[in-house]
Structures are given as structure tokens and as C-alpha cells.
Design an enzyme around this catalytic site. Sequence first.
Site, mmCIF file in Angstrom:
data_model
loop_
_atom_site.group_PDB
_atom_site.id
_atom_site.type_symbol
_atom_site.label_atom_id
_atom_site.label_comp_id
_atom_site.label_asym_id
_atom_site.label_seq_id
_atom_site.Cartn_x
_atom_site.Cartn_y
_atom_site.Cartn_z
ATOM 1 N N ASP A 1 44.777 -82.765 59.314
ATOM 2 C CA ASP A 1 45.932 -82.817 60.207
ATOM 3 C C ASP A 1 47.126 -83.401 59.456
ATOM 4 O O ASP A 1 46.994 -84.373 58.709
ATOM 5 C CB ASP A 1 45.609 -83.667 61.442
ATOM 6 C CG ASP A 1 46.599 -83.418 62.570
ATOM 7 O OD1 ASP A 1 46.208 -82.828 63.587
ATOM 8 O OD2 ASP A 1 47.788 -83.806 62.418
ATOM 9 N N ASN B 1 42.193 -79.904 73.047
ATOM 10 C CA ASN B 1 43.243 -79.940 74.069
ATOM 11 C C ASN B 1 43.547 -78.507 74.503
ATOM 12 O O ASN B 1 43.704 -77.623 73.660
ATOM 13 C CB ASN B 1 44.512 -80.588 73.508
ATOM 14 C CG ASN B 1 44.289 -82.032 73.108
ATOM 15 O OD1 ASN B 1 43.595 -82.766 73.796
ATOM 16 N ND2 ASN B 1 44.872 -82.446 71.997
ATOM 17 N N GLN C 1 48.281 -79.975 74.341
ATOM 18 C CA GLN C 1 48.162 -78.948 73.299
ATOM 19 C C GLN C 1 49.559 -78.526 72.844
ATOM 20 O O GLN C 1 50.386 -78.122 73.669
ATOM 21 C CB GLN C 1 47.396 -77.722 73.815
ATOM 22 C CG GLN C 1 47.152 -76.702 72.712
ATOM 23 C CD GLN C 1 46.361 -75.477 73.168
ATOM 24 O OE1 GLN C 1 46.151 -75.265 74.370
ATOM 25 N NE2 GLN C 1 45.955 -74.671 72.216
ATOM 26 N N HIS D 1 41.710 -75.158 68.409
ATOM 27 C CA HIS D 1 41.263 -76.003 67.302
ATOM 28 C C HIS D 1 40.510 -77.203 67.848
ATOM 29 O O HIS D 1 40.835 -77.715 68.915
ATOM 30 C CB HIS D 1 42.450 -76.461 66.441
ATOM 31 C CG HIS D 1 43.585 -77.056 67.221
ATOM 32 N ND1 HIS D 1 44.495 -76.279 67.898
ATOM 33 C CD2 HIS D 1 43.933 -78.333 67.461
ATOM 34 C CE1 HIS D 1 45.360 -77.047 68.514
ATOM 35 N NE2 HIS D 1 45.058 -78.313 68.275
HETATM 36 P P1 5GP Z 1 47.237 -80.230 69.620
HETATM 37 O O1 5GP Z 1 48.261 -81.219 70.099
HETATM 38 O O2 5GP Z 1 47.716 -78.807 69.806
HETATM 39 O O3 5GP Z 1 45.864 -80.459 70.181
HETATM 40 O O4 5GP Z 1 47.064 -80.499 68.091
HETATM 41 C C1 5GP Z 1 47.870 -79.917 67.119
HETATM 42 C C2 5GP Z 1 47.672 -80.723 65.861
HETATM 43 O O5 5GP Z 1 48.132 -79.934 64.784
HETATM 44 C C3 5GP Z 1 48.467 -82.019 65.837
HETATM 45 O O6 5GP Z 1 47.587 -83.111 65.625
HETATM 46 C C4 5GP Z 1 49.445 -81.825 64.680
HETATM 47 O O7 5GP Z 1 49.664 -83.008 63.939
HETATM 48 C C5 5GP Z 1 48.798 -80.744 63.853
HETATM 49 N N1 5GP Z 1 49.721 -79.871 63.174
HETATM 50 C C6 5GP Z 1 50.808 -79.254 63.703
HETATM 51 N N2 5GP Z 1 51.428 -78.494 62.783
HETATM 52 C C7 5GP Z 1 50.699 -78.639 61.642
HETATM 53 C C8 5GP Z 1 50.842 -78.094 60.329
HETATM 54 O O8 5GP Z 1 51.762 -77.337 60.022
HETATM 55 N N3 5GP Z 1 49.914 -78.464 59.414
HETATM 56 C C9 5GP Z 1 48.864 -79.294 59.715
HETATM 57 N N4 5GP Z 1 48.007 -79.581 58.734
HETATM 58 N N5 5GP Z 1 48.705 -79.827 60.946
HETATM 59 C C10 5GP Z 1 49.610 -79.502 61.891
#
Ligand code: 5GP
Length: 105
Positions: A30, A87, A94, A100
Site C-alpha cells: 500500500d 471495504n 472504499q 482488494h
Molecule cells: P480502500 O480505501 O479502497 O479500501 O483502499 C485503497 C487503498 O489503496 C488505500 O489504502 C490506498 O492507500 C491504496 N492506494 C491508492 N492508490 C494507490 C496507488 O496508486 N498505489 C498503491 N500502492 N496503493 C494505492
Amino acid sequence: MDHCIFCQIINRKQPAKIVHEDELAVAIEDIHPQAPVHLLVMPRKHLPSLTEAEASDEPLLGHLFAVSAQLARERQLTTKGYRTVVNNGPWAGQTVSHLHVHVLG
Ligand code: 5GP
Ligand code: ZN
């Protein structure tokens, strides 16, 4: 999905620290870790969230958790424990609409 950041990472059009790859799934670190280990395990197939998964996706969903557990073992997280979080939708926080599993340890 051209505009999906995780599809771009999977297709090597955007950089990321890839920690696992197989025919069904890719796992990355992440970019904003919320724990000493914070990995994201995602299907190669673009599924916006768990909500869109169909019966035919059941083996894929199982695989995502199997990979999550494998990565947790590799990083010695299993003794003390780790979280696997999915999420789904904006009220769940999310932010990336490509399914993911967060692996947090
Ligand atoms: P969500 O909030 O959708 O469950 O989680 C998305 C996750 O993706 C977040 O923890 C965020 O830090 C991570 N994330 C978002 N954009 C990128 C990216 O471009 N590269 C990486 N490695 N992680 C990302
Ligand atoms: Zn995608």
C-alpha cells in the site's frame, strides 16, 4: 478498465511495489501504509467490489484470501496476528473501485 489505478498497476502502466503475482492475483504494498505491513491483494480481473462478484468468482475470492494468508506467513505475521479487510462502497471507506483485500500486520 483503462481509468482504474489498480488495473494500470496490474498491467504495469503505473509503478507499484509488487510482492506477489500469479495467473489470478497481484499483491502490492500500500502506498500509504496503515501498519508496519500493509499489502493489497487484488484479482487481475476488474471487479469493482465484492458486490459485483458472481458465483463463478467463488474460486477467485478464495484465492485472494489464500494469497493473503501466504503473504502473512512469509512476513511472519501469523504468530501475533494480522487483519484481512475488504471495504465495499463509499460508506465503508472504499476509495479504489477494484476489489482488494488489505493485509495489515
Ligand atoms: P480502500 O480505501 O479502497 O479500501 O483502499 C485503497 C487503498 O489503496 C488505500 O489504502 C490506498 O492507500 C491504496 N492506494 C491508492 N492508490 C494507490 C496507488 O496508486 N498505489 C498503491 N500502492 N496503493 C494505492
Ligand atoms: Zn481495475
